[in-house]
Write an enzyme that holds these catalytic residues in place. Sequence first.
Site, PDB file in Angstrom:
ATOM      1  N   ASN A 235     -10.805  -2.747  -5.549  1.00  0.00           N
ATOM      2  CA  ASN A 235     -10.046  -1.721  -6.276  1.00  0.00           C
ATOM      3  C   ASN A 235     -10.692  -1.327  -7.612  1.00  0.00           C
ATOM      4  O   ASN A 235     -10.314  -0.323  -8.216  1.00  0.00           O
ATOM      5  CB  ASN A 235      -8.584  -2.155  -6.494  1.00  0.00           C
ATOM      6  CG  ASN A 235      -7.732  -2.090  -5.232  1.00  0.00           C
ATOM      7  OD1 ASN A 235      -6.813  -2.860  -5.052  1.00  0.00           O
ATOM      8  ND2 ASN A 235      -8.032  -1.153  -4.344  1.00  0.00           N
TER       9      ASN A 235
ATOM     10  N   ASP B  38       0.830  -1.207   0.000  1.00  0.00           N
ATOM     11  CA  ASP B  38       0.000   0.000   0.000  1.00  0.00           C
ATOM     12  C   ASP B  38       0.867   1.261   0.000  1.00  0.00           C
ATOM     13  O   ASP B  38       2.001   1.233   0.486  1.00  0.00           O
ATOM     14  CB  ASP B  38      -0.921  -0.030   1.238  1.00  0.00           C
ATOM     15  CG  ASP B  38      -2.096   0.914   1.102  1.00  0.00           C
ATOM     16  OD1 ASP B  38      -2.396   1.355  -0.026  1.00  0.00           O
ATOM     17  OD2 ASP B  38      -2.726   1.217   2.129  1.00  0.00           O
TER      18      ASP B  38
HETATM   19  C1  IPE Z   1      -5.172  -2.771  -0.244  1.00  0.00           C
HETATM   20  O1  IPE Z   1      -4.933  -1.429  -0.393  1.00  0.00           O
HETATM   21  C2  IPE Z   1      -5.188  -3.451  -1.584  1.00  0.00           C
HETATM   22  C3  IPE Z   1      -3.896  -3.586  -2.220  1.00  0.00           C
HETATM   23  C4  IPE Z   1      -2.748  -3.246  -1.731  1.00  0.00           C
HETATM   24  C5  IPE Z   1      -3.948  -4.197  -3.524  1.00  0.00           C
HETATM   25  P1  IPE Z   1      -6.115  -0.365  -0.545  1.00  0.00           P
HETATM   26  O2  IPE Z   1      -5.470   0.949  -0.711  1.00  0.00           O
HETATM   27  O3  IPE Z   1      -7.050  -0.787  -1.614  1.00  0.00           O
HETATM   28  O4  IPE Z   1      -6.855  -0.499   0.847  1.00  0.00           O
HETATM   29  P2  IPE Z   1      -7.769   0.531   1.637  1.00  0.00           P
HETATM   30  O5  IPE Z   1      -8.764   1.084   0.657  1.00  0.00           O
HETATM   31  O6  IPE Z   1      -6.869   1.593   2.169  1.00  0.00           O
HETATM   32  O7  IPE Z   1      -8.384  -0.272   2.728  1.00  0.00           O
HETATM   33  C1  IPE Z   2      -1.451   0.399  -3.430  1.00  0.00           C
HETATM   34  O1  IPE Z   2      -1.294   1.758  -3.412  1.00  0.00           O
HETATM   35  C2  IPE Z   2      -1.712  -0.118  -4.821  1.00  0.00           C
HETATM   36  C3  IPE Z   2      -3.064  -0.636  -5.032  1.00  0.00           C
HETATM   37  C4  IPE Z   2      -4.001  -0.695  -4.124  1.00  0.00           C
HETATM   38  C5  IPE Z   2      -3.376  -1.078  -6.369  1.00  0.00           C
HETATM   39  P1  IPE Z   2      -2.528   2.763  -3.316  1.00  0.00           P
HETATM   40  O2  IPE Z   2      -2.910   3.173  -4.706  1.00  0.00           O
HETATM   41  O3  IPE Z   2      -3.613   2.202  -2.512  1.00  0.00           O
HETATM   42  O4  IPE Z   2      -1.850   3.979  -2.569  1.00  0.00           O
HETATM   43  P2  IPE Z   2      -2.502   4.940  -1.502  1.00  0.00           P
HETATM   44  O5  IPE Z   2      -3.087   4.089  -0.431  1.00  0.00           O
HETATM   45  O6  IPE Z   2      -3.547   5.735  -2.232  1.00  0.00           O
HETATM   46  O7  IPE Z   2      -1.366   5.784  -1.015  1.00  0.00           O
HETATM   47 MG    MG Z   3      -4.134   2.354  -0.538  1.00  0.00          MG
END
Ligand code: IPE
Ligand code: IPE
Ligand code: MG
Length: 237
Positions: free
Chosen positions: A65, A16
């Site tokens: 996602n 993340d």
């Molecule tokens: C978790 O991250 C999913 C992945 C790393 C693929 P998210 O960014 O989607 O999670 P939330 O929305 O903060 O819970």
């Molecule tokens: C994780 O990074 C990647 C995926 C969930 C695909 P994020 O895109 O969730 O990054 P933040 O949480 O917005 O920083």
């Molecule tokens: Mg995230």
Amino acid sequence: MENDLVIPQHIAIIMDGNGRWAAKRSLERCEGHRMGAEALKNLIESMKDLPGVKYMSFYAFSTENWKRSEEEVSALMHLLVEFLDANLALFMENDLKLLVTGRLEGMPEEPRIKLKEAVNKTKDNQGPCVIIALNYGGRSEIADAAKAIARKVAKGELDAESIDEKLFAEYLYNPQVPDPDLLIRTSGELRLSNFLLWEISYSEIYVTDTLWPDFDKNELMEAIKAFNKRSRRFGGR
Ligand code: IPE
Ligand code: IPE
Ligand code: MG
């Protein structure tokens, strides 16, 4: 590497923070994802220096996602295809096996085909296993297992009385993979976000504020050191 460390055989990572990494630099979110893919490649490459790690699972795209903008979703799918094209050789050189977890049938055609090809090409490799979670949800995985079991019971191929934890686990996406010993989440969020709900019952959880694109082998060693300080009791004493 410190010789006296116990190395977890399965490490699962919630990757993340790509968006925050980009925002800090006034870049587009997609740039964060690009650097995130680079971090993933580097970590996979470093698995050869971590004897004992037999499985690494990476949460790359959740069933939730899809709620993101079409632009971001398509950039992520495009990056995945690029990642597979660029790194299949790395898998072969390092004798790594690729597995996928998640509802693959719900992925767009191009990445789905590339994934199947990569899984197939690496299937006889004998080294550690890299598992990428795509269109993955812990609840979907449990629901899919329940559905498969219910079908067998309905057909008379399975006795409902024989369903227990061990049998249930055989219907998960990758039943041959042992449960994670260590679950790492980058970027500080204290939640599971629907990752491996069944499998992490007794995993040790390690959360770091480091954003995923900045996570590297040294950070992984810090997590392994923290894991070594834990006392795993599994409910016993
Ligand atoms: C978790 O991250 C999913 C992945 C790393 C693929 P998210 O960014 O989607 O999670 P939330 O929305 O903060 O819970
Ligand atoms: C994780 O990074 C990647 C995926 C969930 C695909 P994020 O895109 O969730 O990054 P933040 O949480 O917005 O920083
Ligand atoms: Mg995230």
